[in-house]
Motif scaffolding. Structure first.
Motif, PDB file in Angstrom:
ATOM      1  N   LEU A  41       8.946  -9.265   1.648  1.00 56.34           N
ATOM      2  CA  LEU A  41       9.678  -8.077   1.205  1.00 56.34           C
ATOM      3  C   LEU A  41      10.666  -7.593   2.252  1.00 56.34           C
ATOM      4  CD1 LEU A  41       6.880  -5.928  -0.452  1.00 56.34           C
ATOM      5  CD2 LEU A  41       8.951  -6.754  -1.553  1.00 56.34           C
ATOM      6  N   THR A  64       4.852   0.711  -7.073  1.00 56.56           N
ATOM      7  CA  THR A  64       5.949  -0.154  -6.637  1.00 56.56           C
ATOM      8  C   THR A  64       6.165  -0.009  -5.131  1.00 56.56           C
ATOM      9  OG1 THR A  64       7.528   1.578  -7.210  1.00 56.56           O
ATOM     10  CG2 THR A  64       7.270  -0.195  -8.788  1.00 56.56           C
ATOM     11  N   GLU A  66       9.296  -0.630  -2.420  1.00 52.65           N
ATOM     12  CA  GLU A  66      10.726  -0.905  -2.347  1.00 52.65           C
ATOM     13  C   GLU A  66      11.097  -1.306  -0.935  1.00 52.65           C
ATOM     14  OE1 GLU A  66      13.564   1.549  -4.108  1.00 52.65           O
ATOM     15  OE2 GLU A  66      12.235   2.256  -5.709  1.00 52.65           O
ATOM     16  N   SER A  67      11.760  -2.437  -0.834  1.00 48.77           N
ATOM     17  CA  SER A  67      12.369  -2.804   0.442  1.00 48.77           C
ATOM     18  C   SER A  67      13.840  -2.425   0.348  1.00 48.77           C
ATOM     19  CB  SER A  67      12.207  -4.296   0.701  1.00 48.77           C
ATOM     20  OG  SER A  67      12.923  -5.018  -0.269  1.00 48.77           O
ATOM     21  N   VAL A  68      14.586  -2.650   1.444  1.00 44.73           N
ATOM     22  CA  VAL A  68      16.010  -2.321   1.403  1.00 44.73           C
ATOM     23  C   VAL A  68      16.681  -3.058   0.246  1.00 44.73           C
ATOM     24  CG1 VAL A  68      18.180  -2.477   2.678  1.00 44.73           C
ATOM     25  CG2 VAL A  68      16.097  -1.843   3.872  1.00 44.73           C
ATOM     26  N   LYS A  69      16.226  -4.297   0.004  1.00 47.42           N
ATOM     27  CA  LYS A  69      16.897  -5.136  -0.984  1.00 47.42           C
ATOM     28  C   LYS A  69      16.306  -5.076  -2.388  1.00 47.42           C
ATOM     29  CE  LYS A  69      19.763  -7.675  -0.409  1.00 47.42           C
ATOM     30  NZ  LYS A  69      21.171  -7.273  -0.657  1.00 47.42           N
ATOM     31  N   ALA A  70      14.990  -4.872  -2.473  1.00 49.38           N
ATOM     32  CA  ALA A  70      14.351  -5.143  -3.764  1.00 49.38           C
ATOM     33  C   ALA A  70      13.300  -4.102  -4.122  1.00 49.38           C
ATOM     34  CB  ALA A  70      13.704  -6.527  -3.719  1.00 49.38           C
ATOM     35  N   VAL A  71      12.932  -4.113  -5.393  1.00 48.17           N
ATOM     36  CA  VAL A  71      11.829  -3.288  -5.878  1.00 48.17           C
ATOM     37  C   VAL A  71      10.762  -4.244  -6.377  1.00 48.17           C
ATOM     38  CG1 VAL A  71      11.132  -1.536  -7.537  1.00 48.17           C
ATOM     39  CG2 VAL A  71      13.449  -1.496  -6.598  1.00 48.17           C
TER      40      VAL A  71
END
Lengths: 131, 425
Positions: A41, A64, A66-71
């Motif tokens: 992640l 959930t 959340e990373s900087v890029k994705a959920v």
């Protein structure tokens, strides 16, 4: 990205195919995500936690990350009721990256403790990761 | 076979492996997404100190010969006779300009930075894998006297971005005083193309083209050099930058930084649909009344007819995102679908203070709380079918998840890109 042999995978807990871990503590089980999951992640910037008292089926989405890029959805590896959530993560979601095992996400009271024994051992999980 | 396509690598690939980068595919290249420091630390480093990016995947063309200017006037969206300064004057040597190459239907082939090397030669930087596409497009309109060359495979590029960039670069330059003396925003020194008459060299003799630009919204430089020189320049910069907290940064931080700076990503925020009604209308050669174009160019006619789309920047109220996927959409508060999400990421350097958006770079007198620890805000771009005003809100929706976001014409405040070098040396 960590190589498989660089991953920290404690042997005294169990894993799911969706990269959660489960650790039994008397009649409750703490749930978190594995070192592999946090590494994939990247920096986790937000954690959406369920309500205490909510119940979920085995494999059901309970929150959930959340990373900087994705959920990414997180799934409960055992059916049960949420008895506690790790509120510290709301202000400091990066704790999961720093120590994915010291920082559990939810604590559940399983409706069927037999499901715990059906989870993957460290060795089984490692085999799965190696593909 | 596990990989369907053969990915290209940049000359810095071995160093990325040494630095334990997390690699991913981008534009046909295997590129660092982040290093062990993580995308958040990398994003913050560029705003507070400095970050180093391998951008050698970008494509570099040169146009040379009689007719090169005319070719750009015909194909590029900026009017090269009226693009510099308040009463816009012509592009001149050592200055660069951002704009678009449009297709005849008004959609975006790619965005580009055009730099005038001298009156007869131009450098054109376009996106990863777009070198051959843009070169072919230009070729069909070019006079026989124009030479179009793709230098992508021999040229490497390193971006040094952040307020400490000039301090870090200074000891590497042979003559920093004269270099920095003539470097306003979007200018460059040096020339690494055939026919160069005014080369710039580093203190160790390495030739380069140094431009005061970047894709982060922060102060900094882009260094163009021979691919074979990238390794030692990368190492020298990291060494010179260590006392200033310089770290290597990957594409994740580049993406969140550029989004916070309201800069579009080609083929995502602008692309294969008619350009128009965007935050980037400055790329068009609009007349003084804001209507009509000051020159004809490829795509202009289609644009005059107007676009059905409206593209806006937005910021949320917390870090939560709705990723741009085929399953996500933009809705009104009543649940009517009005468009699509183009980009949605988190700018980790900002947060709401009341209704205002405040950055770690905002001064205390401008509203930054004393012990400001931002949680980050989701931000990005949406393309919708109607006009919305700044400050109005819409919903981003994916299945059960939904977030409210505010239409904005700025996202991350107090950026440093346009600060004078003299303030930051």
């Amino acid at each position: 990205m960590k190589e498989i042999d660089e991953l920290h995978l404690p042997g005294d807990i169990y894993y799911s195919t969706e990269h959660e871990w489960a650790a039994k503590d008397a009649d409750t089980v703490k749930i978190g995500i594995s070192d592999y999951a946090q590494d994939q992640l990247g920096d986790i910037v937000f954690v959406e936690l369920p309500e205490v008292g909510a119940t979920f089926e085995q494999g059901e989405e309970f929150g959930t990350l959340e990373s900087v890029k994705a959920v990414s959805e997180i799934y409960l590896p055992m059916a049960g009721e949420i008895v506690a959530v790790n509120g510290e993560l709301e202000d400091a979601p990066e704790l999961i990256n720093e120590d994915p095992y010291g920082n559990w996400i939810v604590e559940i009271r399983p409706s069927d403790m037999d499901q715990y024994d059906e989870l993957l051992s460290r060795e089984d999980y490692l085999e799965m990761l190696k593909g | 076979m596990t990989e369907a396509r053969c990915l290209r690598t940049t000359p810095l690939y071995d160093l990325h492996i040494q630095q334990q980068a997390n690699l991913a595919e981008f534009g046909g290249y295997k590129m660092p997404l982040w290093y062990p420091t993580g995308a958040k630390a990398e994003h913050l480093a560029v705003i507070e100190r400095a970050g180093l990016f391998d951008t050698s995947h970008m494509a570099v063309l040169s146009l040379a010969g009689d007719g090169a200017f005319d070719l750009l006037q015909q194909c590029f969206s900026r009017d090269l006779n009226r693009c510099l300064g308040k009463e816009p004057g012509p592009l001149k040597p050592h200055r660069s300009i951002y704009g678009l190459f449009l297709k005849p239907d008004g959609s975006v082939l790619d965005d580009a930075i055009v730099s005038e090397l001298d009156g007869r030669r131009y450098m054109v930087v376009v996106n990863s894998a777009m070198g051959p596409v843009v070169a072919k497009h230009l070729q069909q309109f070019a006079a026989p006297s124009v030479q179009i060359m793709d230098h992508t495979d021999r040229i490497g590029k390193i971006d040094l971005q952040g307020p400490a960039a000039a301090k870090i670069l200074e000891p590497l330059l042979a003559d920093p005083e004269s270099v920095f003396a003539e470097m306003p925003y979007f200018s460059f020194v040096g020339d690494i193309f055939p026919g160069a008459v005014r080369p710039l060299v580093l203190a160790d003799g390495t030739p380069l083209l140094l431009s005061r630009s970047g894709y982060t919204g922060e102060f900094g430089f882009e260094l163009f050099c021979a691919g074979s020189d990238t390794g030692h320049i990368w190492r020298s910069l990291l060494q010179a930058g260590a006392p200033y907290g310089l770290i290597a940064c990957g594409l994740a931080a580049r993406d969140s930084l550029r989004t916070g700076a309201m800069l579009p990503l080609s083929h995502q925020d602008i692309g294969d649909w008619k350009f128009g009604n965007t935050p980037w209308s400055f790329v068009l050669p609009l007349g003084p009344d804001g209507r009509g174009f000051t020159k004809p160019f490829i795509g202009a006619e289609a644009l005059q007819a107007g676009s059905p789309y409206h593209t806006y920047g937005f910021a949320g109220y917390d870090p939560r995102k709705i990723p741009a996927t085929p399953a996500s959409e933009v809705q009104t508060k009543d649940g009517e679908c009005i468009g699509t999400i183009l980009t949605c990421t988190t700018d980790m350097a900002i947060d709401r203070v009341g209704t205002a958006v405040v950055s770690i770079a905002t001064s205390v007198s401008q509203g930054r709380p004393q012990h400001f620890q931002p949680r980050g805000l989701s931000c990005g771009f949406i393309r919708i079918n109607r006009v919305h005003k700044t400050g109005e809100t819409v919903l981003l929706v994916a299945g059960k998840r939904k977030i409210e976001v505010e239409i904005r014409n700025q996202i991350r405040p107090d950026r440093t890109a346009r600060r004078a070098i003299t303030e930051l040396r």
